[in-house]
Design a protein around this motif. Structure first.
Motif, PDB file in Angstrom:
ATOM      1  N   MET A  72       0.844  -1.205   0.000  1.00 46.39           N
ATOM      2  CA  MET A  72       0.000   0.000   0.000  1.00 46.39           C
ATOM      3  C   MET A  72       0.881   1.257   0.000  1.00 46.39           C
ATOM      4  O   MET A  72       0.656   2.202  -0.724  1.00 46.39           O
ATOM      5  N   ALA A  73       1.904   1.236   0.792  1.00 44.24           N
ATOM      6  CA  ALA A  73       2.789   2.384   0.901  1.00 44.24           C
ATOM      7  C   ALA A  73       3.442   2.691  -0.456  1.00 44.24           C
ATOM      8  O   ALA A  73       3.607   3.859  -0.856  1.00 44.24           O
ATOM      9  N   ALA A  74       3.814   1.640  -1.189  1.00 42.75           N
ATOM     10  CA  ALA A  74       4.466   1.829  -2.479  1.00 42.75           C
ATOM     11  C   ALA A  74       3.517   2.485  -3.471  1.00 42.75           C
ATOM     12  O   ALA A  74       3.931   3.302  -4.291  1.00 42.75           O
ATOM     13  N   LEU A  75       2.225   2.133  -3.394  1.00 42.60           N
ATOM     14  CA  LEU A  75       1.257   2.701  -4.318  1.00 42.60           C
ATOM     15  C   LEU A  75       0.991   4.169  -3.993  1.00 42.60           C
ATOM     16  O   LEU A  75       0.954   5.012  -4.870  1.00 42.60           O
ATOM     17  N   ALA A  76       0.877   4.464  -2.632  1.00 40.02           N
ATOM     18  CA  ALA A  76       0.485   5.813  -2.239  1.00 40.02           C
ATOM     19  C   ALA A  76       1.711   6.707  -2.139  1.00 40.02           C
ATOM     20  O   ALA A  76       2.319   6.842  -1.086  1.00 40.02           O
ATOM     21  N   GLY A 162       9.751   1.167  -4.469  1.00 44.14           N
ATOM     22  CA  GLY A 162       8.994   2.039  -5.359  1.00 44.14           C
ATOM     23  C   GLY A 162       8.744   1.355  -6.686  1.00 44.14           C
ATOM     24  O   GLY A 162       9.199   0.220  -6.886  1.00 44.14           O
ATOM     25  N   PRO A 163       8.037   1.997  -7.629  1.00 37.24           N
ATOM     26  CA  PRO A 163       7.721   1.380  -8.928  1.00 37.24           C
ATOM     27  C   PRO A 163       8.999   1.068  -9.685  1.00 37.24           C
ATOM     28  O   PRO A 163       9.040   0.124 -10.470  1.00 37.24           O
ATOM     29  N   ARG A 165      11.519  -0.215  -8.509  1.00 38.11           N
ATOM     30  CA  ARG A 165      12.135  -1.281  -7.718  1.00 38.11           C
ATOM     31  C   ARG A 165      13.208  -0.732  -6.799  1.00 38.11           C
ATOM     32  O   ARG A 165      14.076  -1.421  -6.312  1.00 38.11           O
ATOM     33  N   ARG A 166      13.122   0.589  -6.578  1.00 38.91           N
ATOM     34  CA  ARG A 166      14.100   1.197  -5.693  1.00 38.91           C
ATOM     35  C   ARG A 166      13.554   1.163  -4.280  1.00 38.91           C
ATOM     36  O   ARG A 166      12.346   1.335  -4.052  1.00 38.91           O
ATOM     37  N   LEU A 167      14.460   0.938  -3.342  1.00 46.83           N
ATOM     38  CA  LEU A 167      14.045   0.848  -1.932  1.00 46.83           C
ATOM     39  C   LEU A 167      13.670   2.212  -1.415  1.00 46.83           C
ATOM     40  O   LEU A 167      14.473   3.155  -1.492  1.00 46.83           O
ATOM     41  N   GLN A 168      12.462   2.362  -0.955  1.00 50.35           N
ATOM     42  CA  GLN A 168      12.011   3.676  -0.523  1.00 50.35           C
ATOM     43  C   GLN A 168      12.033   3.806   0.989  1.00 50.35           C
ATOM     44  O   GLN A 168      12.095   4.911   1.536  1.00 50.35           O
ATOM     45  N   GLY A 169      11.956   2.725   1.676  1.00 48.49           N
ATOM     46  CA  GLY A 169      11.935   2.764   3.146  1.00 48.49           C
ATOM     47  C   GLY A 169      11.434   1.433   3.689  1.00 48.49           C
ATOM     48  O   GLY A 169      11.527   0.437   2.991  1.00 48.49           O
ATOM     49  N   VAL A 170      10.910   1.431   4.945  1.00 49.86           N
ATOM     50  CA  VAL A 170      10.364   0.190   5.525  1.00 49.86           C
ATOM     51  C   VAL A 170       9.054   0.476   6.237  1.00 49.86           C
ATOM     52  O   VAL A 170       8.792   1.635   6.570  1.00 49.86           O
TER      53      VAL A 170
END
Ligand SMILES: Nc1ncnc2c1ncn2[C@@H]1O[C@H](COP(=O)(O)OP(=O)(O)OP(=O)(O)O)[C@@H](O)[C@H]1O
Ligand SMILES: [Mg+2]
Length: 760
Positions: A72-76, A162-163, A165-170
């Motif tokens: 969900m976090a990745a989408l928003a 992220g879209p 495929r980069r690490l955005q967080g946890v």
């Protein structure tokens, strides 16, 4: 109880029988313990699995939750903080057990969280953040106190890509350790059991019993093995002093990585106590039964073995100590002990019987010896007295004849003669006792003898005493002197009368006793062969043990002085023994007395040979010539005088040589030889034989103070010649001389006395 004693051995035997059972019991207990141990391991492993599966569900739900939220976090993107906080709070409310949910950027700054916060928070240093960033996958952290609400928690983190495929967080979720603790406590564990859930560093997440301090380390030797991620079983003694068996295992998360560690320890005592309880219970029961068995075995052993053996030993000791009456009293028991006891009792009985028989024999022997010695003494005295009395009586009678009636000295002489007669009676009795009187035995029927004296007896014993005679029909004859047999009956009957001053019963019996008859009772002194017995039984005062052994002694009497001479039974004894018989007495004080005389039964044919005694012709003299041989001067003198007075021619000799000379010299006819049996130089019979060679028709008459049977090697009466015992009166001498002169010549006389022999 000595080591060698029967009781000890019995005890050992019972123990030997019981010991294997104790061994078996111990082995069973060991086996029980082993099984209990196996069960304990199973229990510990099962409990550990239960607890770890429970934890695994928490981990899986955290993973599921975080995976969803990260998507969900990745989408928003970009993030609206207010909406984000509300969404996370909604999600947390749906899933119990988690106390926070947060969204964190790749720098570790919390961007939004279910629980609102005011000042910026960084979790860059937290393990779950670093693990998730480092691995790019779901990861667990370690025990911590949450920065937002300070509650003890265990955090998980999952990366957010992220879209591109980069690490955005946890995203992170904090498991509420209070809830975890309550769930752990929901497992019903046995008393003293321990269950622990730790993080990867060994800090306690939840524990039963509850941890003392929050976030404390699980200090235990098994921790190292636990954290290595291995499953296993370890036995150890804990700080509280209780030994426990621990089953430990990791709780694996995604990718099979261990995220928590679980250990469940059960007290080993639990299993052992159970087994020990059963063992002790069984042991107590068995011990009781064993003790009972020992007691019963000992009691039975005591009753059946030890006690009887003690009695046998006691009896054996008494027997060897000389008590021949010792018996076990167990001969009626069955089995080997009974047999042993019976054998022992039999042996003791036969020993006792032997000893009694020996004592009886010794007693009889001593008695016989005493009687023999007394007989010798009495006989010797009587013999010497006979010569003296013969002289006194004869010369006394001459004097009396010379004095004539009315002489003043006549009564004195009568007195002298009467006393001498009494003395002669005494010496006759003494001779009878010493078995040295002349018997003229004949074949006679004892029953006849009893019948012959019956009338006289009735007169003698008086009316107060009832007389009864029992003569068994067909009783055989005996060889005895009839006059002496009468004497025996009279003496015994008179004694019986004296024993019954107040009246009573006297029974006379005559019966035959066959050779093997039981009534002879193995008495070795009874003559062998068939006997005839004469029994006198009275109901008088009886005799005590002090009197009985002495009654046959001459002069033994219990009667007052002047009443009894004590020669009655001595005479009986002498006559019976001299006749080849025996006498036995049975008596007790107040029980009456029984005297039994045994005489050898004479052969039937002897009766025919018996000749009646010749009747003496009293006082007849003669004119024949008599050769008188006598070494005693006074006897010789009186014999000469008596014979001369009766009209005979008398030739005198004091010794055999003189007699021989007289016969050789004298041409005159010689009719009778009157000789003493015991002479100097040679004896009477030898002299008689010699003179008979010279004068074949010569009659012979012996005289002696001894019985015929006792005289010289060759038997005086058996020689067929007549015999005149001393002391004799002149009348008796003259009478006997006439008798011999009138009788058949010597050769024929021998024929008439074939049975004279047995007197010797
Ligand atoms: N039938 C009997 N009952 C009890 N005692 C007896 C019997 N016969 C004998 N005696 C005892 O034995 C003793 C000896 O007996 P024995 O005939 O020898 O002598 P006595 O009778 O005393 O005297 P005597 O016979 O010379 O008159 C007696 O004094 C008496 O004590
Ligand atoms: Mg008497």
């Amino acid at each position: 109880m000595g080591l060698a004693s029967l009781r000890f051995r019995l005890l050992v035997l019972v123990m030997v029988a019981v010991l294997p059972s104790i061994g078996l019991l111990l082995a069973a207990a060991r086996e029980g313990e082993r099984r209990a141990e196996v069960a304990l391991r199973g229990d510990a492993e099962r409990l550990a699995q239960l607890v770890s599966e429970d934890q695994k569900r928490s981990v899986e739900s955290a993973e599921g939750l975080l995976t969803g939220v990260s998507r969900m976090a990745a989408l928003a993107h970009p993030i609206d903080p207010v909406r984000c906080q509300r969404t996370l709070a909604d999600i947390r409310a749906q899933i119990p057990g988690f106390n926070n949910l947060s969204l964190v950027d790749e720098g570790g700054n919390v961007m939004c969280a279910a629980t609102p916060f005011s000042s910026p928070i960084s979790i860059a240093h937290r393990a779950h953040f670093r693990n998730a960033i480092g691995s790019g996958a779901f990861a667990a952290g370690e025990y911590l106190l949450a920065q937002i609400n300070s509650r003890p928690s265990y955090y998980f983190a999952a990366p957010v890509f992220g879209p591109d495929r980069r690490l955005q967080g946890v995203v992170t979720a904090g498991l509420d350790l209070g809830a975890m603790q309550r769930r752990l406590e929901g497992h019903a564990l046995p008393a003293e059991a321990v269950a622990v859930v730790t993080d990867a560093t060994g800090r306690v997440l939840a524990r039963q019993p509850a941890p003392v301090r929050a976030g404390e380390r699980f200090e235990s030797p098994l921790l190292a093995a636990m954290l290595r991620g291995a499953s296993g079983l370890t036995r150890q003694r804990d700080g509280d002093g209780v030994e426990r068996l621990y089953a430990h295992r990791p709780v694996r998360g995604p990718g099979d990585r261990p995220v928590m560690f679980v250990a469940v320890g059960l007290p080993t005592e639990l299993a052992r106590a159970q087994v020990r309880g059963i063992f002790l219970h069984t042991m107590a029961g068995f011990g009781g039964v064993a003790l009972l068995a020992i007691a019963v075995a000992l009691a039975m052993g005591e009753r059946l073995l030890a006690a009887p053996l003690d009695r046998i030993i006691g009896a054996a000791r008494r027997l060897s100590g000389g008590d021949l009456s010792a018996r076990t009293g167990l001969s009626r028991r069955r089995g080997e002990i009974g047999e042993l006891a019976a054998t022992f009792d039999e042996m003791a009985s036969s020993l006792e019987a032997d000893a009694a028989a020996r004592r009886r024999l010794e007693e009889q022997f001593r008695h016989a010896q005493k009687m023999e010695a007394l007989g010798q003494l009495a006989g010797g005295v009587a013999h010497d007295f006979n010569n003296l009395l013969t002289a006194i009586l004869s010369f006394g009678r001459f004097v009396r004849a010379d004095l004539g009636e009315g002489h003043p000295s006549r009564p004195d002489v009568e007195e002298i003669l009467a006393s001498a007669e009494r003395a002669a009676t005494l010496t006759r009795q003494l001779l009878a006792f010493s078995r040295r009187q002349v018997l003229e035995p004949r074949v006679l029927d004892l029953g006849e003898s009893v019948r012959g004296v019956e009338k006289m007896l009735r007169r003698l014993i008086g009316e107060d005493v009832q007389l009864e005679t029992r003569i068994a029909p067909g009783t055989g004859p005996v060889l005895a002197d009839p006059g002496h047999v009468e004497q025996v009956i009279l003496n015994l009957a008179l004694n019986a009368r004296d024993a019954m001053p107040g009246g009573g019963r006297l029974i006379l019996e005559v019966a035959e006793v066959p050779a093997g008859a039981p009534e002879r009772g193995g008495d070795p002194e009874l003559p062998p062969g068939p006997l005839v017995r004469l029994t006198l039984t009275d109901t008088g005062v009886g005799m005590d043990e002090a009197t009985l052994p002495r009654i046959f002694e001459p002069f033994f009497t219990t009667k007052p002085a002047g009443k009894g001479t004590g020669l009655g039974l001595s005479t009986v004894y002498g006559i019976v023994v001299q006749s080849g018989g025996a006498i036995r007495v049975r008596s007790a004080p107040g029980q009456g007395s029984t005297f039994t005389v045994y005489l050898p039964r004479a052969p039937e044919h002897a009766a025919a040979a018996a000749a009646p005694a010749g009747t003496a012709r009293r006082g007849r003299g003669g004119t024949e010539t008599v050769l008188l041989v006598e070494d005693d001067a006074s006897v010789r003198a009186l014999a000469r005088r008596a014979l001369a007075q009766a009209g005979y021619q008398v030739l005198e000799a004091s010794r055999p040589s003189e007699a021989r000379a007289l016969v050789r010299r004298g041409a005159a006819p010689l009719h009778l030889l009157l000789t003493d049996v015991i002479l100097p130089e040679t004896n009477g019979p030898a002299l008689a034989r010699e003179l008979l060679e010279l004068r074949p028709g010569l009659r012979v008459l012996y005289t002696s103070g001894y019985t015929a049977g006792h005289l010289a090697g060759d038997d005086v009466t058996a020689s067929g010649h007549a015999f005149l015992p001393k002391p004799f009166t002149p009348e008796l001498l003259v009478e006997r001389v006439r008798e011999v002169l009138d009788g058949p010549p010597p050769a024929q006389r021998t024929q008439l006395h074939p049975l004279a022999g047995p007197i010797s």
